[in-house]
Design an enzyme around this catalytic site. Structure first.
Site, PDB file in Angstrom:
ATOM      1  N   THR A   1     111.829  -9.874 -70.668  1.00  0.00           N
ATOM      2  CA  THR A   1     111.061 -10.480 -69.571  1.00  0.00           C
ATOM      3  C   THR A   1     110.030 -11.455 -70.136  1.00  0.00           C
ATOM      4  O   THR A   1     109.683 -12.427 -69.495  1.00  0.00           O
ATOM      5  CB  THR A   1     110.401  -9.420 -68.655  1.00  0.00           C
ATOM      6  OG1 THR A   1     109.335  -8.789 -69.338  1.00  0.00           O
ATOM      7  CG2 THR A   1     111.406  -8.389 -68.186  1.00  0.00           C
ATOM      8  N   ASP A   2     109.577 -11.209 -71.359  1.00  0.00           N
ATOM      9  CA  ASP A   2     108.666 -12.186 -71.975  1.00  0.00           C
ATOM     10  C   ASP A   2     109.387 -13.509 -72.233  1.00  0.00           C
ATOM     11  O   ASP A   2     108.810 -14.588 -72.056  1.00  0.00           O
ATOM     12  CB  ASP A   2     108.072 -11.647 -73.282  1.00  0.00           C
ATOM     13  CG  ASP A   2     106.962 -12.568 -73.775  1.00  0.00           C
ATOM     14  OD1 ASP A   2     105.885 -12.558 -73.159  1.00  0.00           O
ATOM     15  OD2 ASP A   2     107.203 -13.341 -74.731  1.00  0.00           O
TER      16      ASP A   2
ATOM     17  N   HIS B   1      97.277  -9.246 -32.131  1.00  0.00           N
ATOM     18  CA  HIS B   1      96.750  -9.038 -30.777  1.00  0.00           C
ATOM     19  C   HIS B   1      95.236  -9.243 -30.685  1.00  0.00           C
ATOM     20  O   HIS B   1      94.492  -8.867 -31.594  1.00  0.00           O
ATOM     21  CB  HIS B   1      97.079  -7.619 -30.305  1.00  0.00           C
ATOM     22  CG  HIS B   1      98.533  -7.270 -30.395  1.00  0.00           C
ATOM     23  ND1 HIS B   1      99.511  -7.943 -29.713  1.00  0.00           N
ATOM     24  CD2 HIS B   1      99.187  -6.313 -31.109  1.00  0.00           C
ATOM     25  CE1 HIS B   1     100.697  -7.413 -29.989  1.00  0.00           C
ATOM     26  NE2 HIS B   1     100.528  -6.430 -30.846  1.00  0.00           N
TER      27      HIS B   1
ATOM     28  N   ASN C   1     102.626 -10.550 -34.204  1.00  0.00           N
ATOM     29  CA  ASN C   1     101.851 -10.872 -33.009  1.00  0.00           C
ATOM     30  C   ASN C   1     100.480 -10.246 -33.220  1.00  0.00           C
ATOM     31  O   ASN C   1     100.316  -9.031 -33.126  1.00  0.00           O
ATOM     32  CB  ASN C   1     102.564 -10.289 -31.775  1.00  0.00           C
ATOM     33  CG  ASN C   1     101.967 -10.786 -30.468  1.00  0.00           C
ATOM     34  OD1 ASN C   1     100.997 -11.551 -30.470  1.00  0.00           O
ATOM     35  ND2 ASN C   1     102.526 -10.347 -29.358  1.00  0.00           N
TER      36      ASN C   1
ATOM     37  N   VAL D   1     106.715 -14.492 -27.878  1.00  0.00           N
ATOM     38  CA  VAL D   1     106.876 -14.950 -29.262  1.00  0.00           C
ATOM     39  C   VAL D   1     108.361 -15.237 -29.509  1.00  0.00           C
ATOM     40  O   VAL D   1     108.726 -16.240 -30.134  1.00  0.00           O
ATOM     41  CB  VAL D   1     106.341 -13.880 -30.242  1.00  0.00           C
ATOM     42  CG1 VAL D   1     106.631 -14.278 -31.685  1.00  0.00           C
ATOM     43  CG2 VAL D   1     104.859 -13.645 -30.029  1.00  0.00           C
ATOM     44  N   GLN D   2     109.229 -14.372 -28.979  1.00  0.00           N
ATOM     45  CA  GLN D   2     110.672 -14.515 -29.191  1.00  0.00           C
ATOM     46  C   GLN D   2     111.153 -15.898 -28.748  1.00  0.00           C
ATOM     47  O   GLN D   2     111.887 -16.579 -29.471  1.00  0.00           O
ATOM     48  CB  GLN D   2     111.433 -13.443 -28.372  1.00  0.00           C
ATOM     49  CG  GLN D   2     111.394 -12.034 -28.948  1.00  0.00           C
ATOM     50  CD  GLN D   2     110.224 -11.180 -28.467  1.00  0.00           C
ATOM     51  OE1 GLN D   2     109.161 -11.709 -28.104  1.00  0.00           O
ATOM     52  NE2 GLN D   2     110.389  -9.872 -28.484  1.00  0.00           N
TER      53      GLN D   2
ATOM     54  N   PHE E   1     102.955 -13.116 -21.010  1.00  0.00           N
ATOM     55  CA  PHE E   1     103.972 -12.101 -21.330  1.00  0.00           C
ATOM     56  C   PHE E   1     104.131 -11.204 -20.116  1.00  0.00           C
ATOM     57  O   PHE E   1     103.311 -10.340 -19.855  1.00  0.00           O
ATOM     58  CB  PHE E   1     103.577 -11.291 -22.576  1.00  0.00           C
ATOM     59  CG  PHE E   1     104.678 -10.390 -23.057  1.00  0.00           C
ATOM     60  CD1 PHE E   1     105.916 -10.908 -23.418  1.00  0.00           C
ATOM     61  CD2 PHE E   1     104.492  -9.009 -23.137  1.00  0.00           C
ATOM     62  CE1 PHE E   1     106.953 -10.084 -23.848  1.00  0.00           C
ATOM     63  CE2 PHE E   1     105.522  -8.167 -23.568  1.00  0.00           C
ATOM     64  CZ  PHE E   1     106.744  -8.711 -23.918  1.00  0.00           C
TER      65      PHE E   1
HETATM   66  O1  URC Z   1     105.608 -12.083 -27.136  1.00  0.00           O
HETATM   67  C1  URC Z   1     105.679 -10.844 -27.091  1.00  0.00           C
HETATM   68  N1  URC Z   1     106.849 -10.237 -27.401  1.00  0.00           N
HETATM   69  C2  URC Z   1     106.987  -8.869 -27.377  1.00  0.00           C
HETATM   70  O2  URC Z   1     108.084  -8.330 -27.674  1.00  0.00           O
HETATM   71  C3  URC Z   1     105.863  -8.111 -27.013  1.00  0.00           C
HETATM   72  N2  URC Z   1     105.632  -6.765 -26.879  1.00  0.00           N
HETATM   73  C4  URC Z   1     104.337  -6.608 -26.526  1.00  0.00           C
HETATM   74  O3  URC Z   1     103.777  -5.495 -26.343  1.00  0.00           O
HETATM   75  N3  URC Z   1     103.727  -7.822 -26.395  1.00  0.00           N
HETATM   76  C5  URC Z   1     104.650  -8.776 -26.707  1.00  0.00           C
HETATM   77  N4  URC Z   1     104.582 -10.129 -26.759  1.00  0.00           N
END
Ligand code: URC
Length: 301
Positions: free
Chosen positions: A58-59, A257, A255, A228-229, A160
């Site tokens: 690795t050296d 929060h 995410n 987000v998805q 959401f």
């Molecule tokens: O954009 C989000 N996707 C999730 O799957 C999700 N689940 C959650 O509790 N909040 C959010 N927000």
């Protein structure tokens, strides 16, 4: 003993390198990166029979990362990673695959007295550019580029609602929330058969990184996010459109929060829904939303 070695790889991690470039006009630039190399091949006997003759120490791998940086460009990082990966499978008969990871740390040229300074730099963001190059003997070089650690937040323009509800569901629907994430994006290039093929594509790597950064931030800001998805899918789709040599895009988005705080118990303060202004940022737990988006079979034709 009824044991067998099922898989093995080894190498050097966290090899830190800074390369200084001296330009003819007297100015300098710097590239700082952290490199990892992991090798696979006919190395079983080093594990099972204490046979160190098959070990490229690795050296040695650390020294090779330095020498490769000295003798080759380190920009774009895709080229450096590909050259280093290819080195192992072409130099050692018994090494059949090399996994190279490069993380580039930001050094942005300072503006001093209104002018770009010739040799002083600052860290103006924690985001990193990354590359993972995999050379497999006789099979070419696979390159995945990435952007990670880019922290973003929007204070409205995110909702959401309409999510599945059952006896386990407590979360209320929201039409206006804070959305924040730390972007981890990666884009897989079409297979490169050889180093000359990587060199042919060399002009594409920096613009791809810039496109991904711009698409990610523009979409984050402009999209009236349903989730987000959905927002990350829109980002991925645009990247595939913008960078033809890219075959697939991965996002991994926490995410992060920010909870509303009900303060109505204190003199009826209104701090929820439309009136929410003071929030409680949460460090954990966080949502974690991931996807890989590829070209649909039709669009490949
Ligand atoms: O954009 C989000 N996707 C999730 O799957 C999700 N689940 C959650 O509790 N909040 C959010 N927000």
């Amino acid at each position: 003993m009824p044991a067998q070695l099922s898989s093995a790889r080894y190498g050097k991690s966290n090899v830190r390198i800074l390369k200084r470039e001296l330009h003819p006009d007297g100015t300098q630039s710097v590239v700082e990166m952290t490199v990892e190399s992991l090798l696979e091949g006919d190395i079983e006997t080093s594990y099972t029979k204490a046979d160190n003759s098959v070990i490229v120490a690795t050296d040695t791998q650390k020294q090779t990362a330095y020498i490769t940086a000295k003798q080759n460009p380190v920009t774009p990082p895709e080229l450096y990673a590909a050259i280093l990966a290819n080195h192992y499978v072409t130099t050692y008969n018994h090494i059949h695959a090399a996994h190279i990871t490069v993380v580039v740390h930001k050094w942005t040229r300072m503006t001093v007295d209104g002018k770009p300074h010739p040799h002083s730099f600052l860290r103006d963001g924690s985001e990193k550019r990354t590359v993972y190059a995999l050379a497999r003997e006789g099979k070419g070089i696979s390159i995945k580029s990435g952007l990670k650690g880019l922290l973003v937040l929007k204070s409205t323009g995110s909702a959401f609602y309409g999510f599945h509800r059952d006896e386990y569901t407590q979360l209320p629907e929201t039409w206006d929330r804070i959305l924040s994430t730390e972007v981890d994006a990666a884009w897989q290039w079409k297979m490169f058969p050889s180093i000359p093929a990587v060199k042919d594509a060399v002009a594409k790597f920096d613009p791809a990184f810039q496109s991904v950064t711009k698409i990610t931030t523009d979409t984050f800001a402009k999209d009236n996010s349903a989730s987000v998805q959905n927002t990350m899918y829109k980002m991925s789709d645009q990247i595939l459109e913008a960078v033809p040599l890219v075959e697939s895009v991965d996002y991994s988005l926490p995410n992060k929060h920010y909870f509303e705080i009900d303060l109505s118990w204190h003199r009826g303060i209104k701090n929820t829904g439309k009136n929410a202004t003071v929030y409680a940022p949460q460090s954990d737990p966080n949502g974690l939303i991931e996807c890989t988006v590829s070209r649909s079979p039709k669009s490949k034709l």
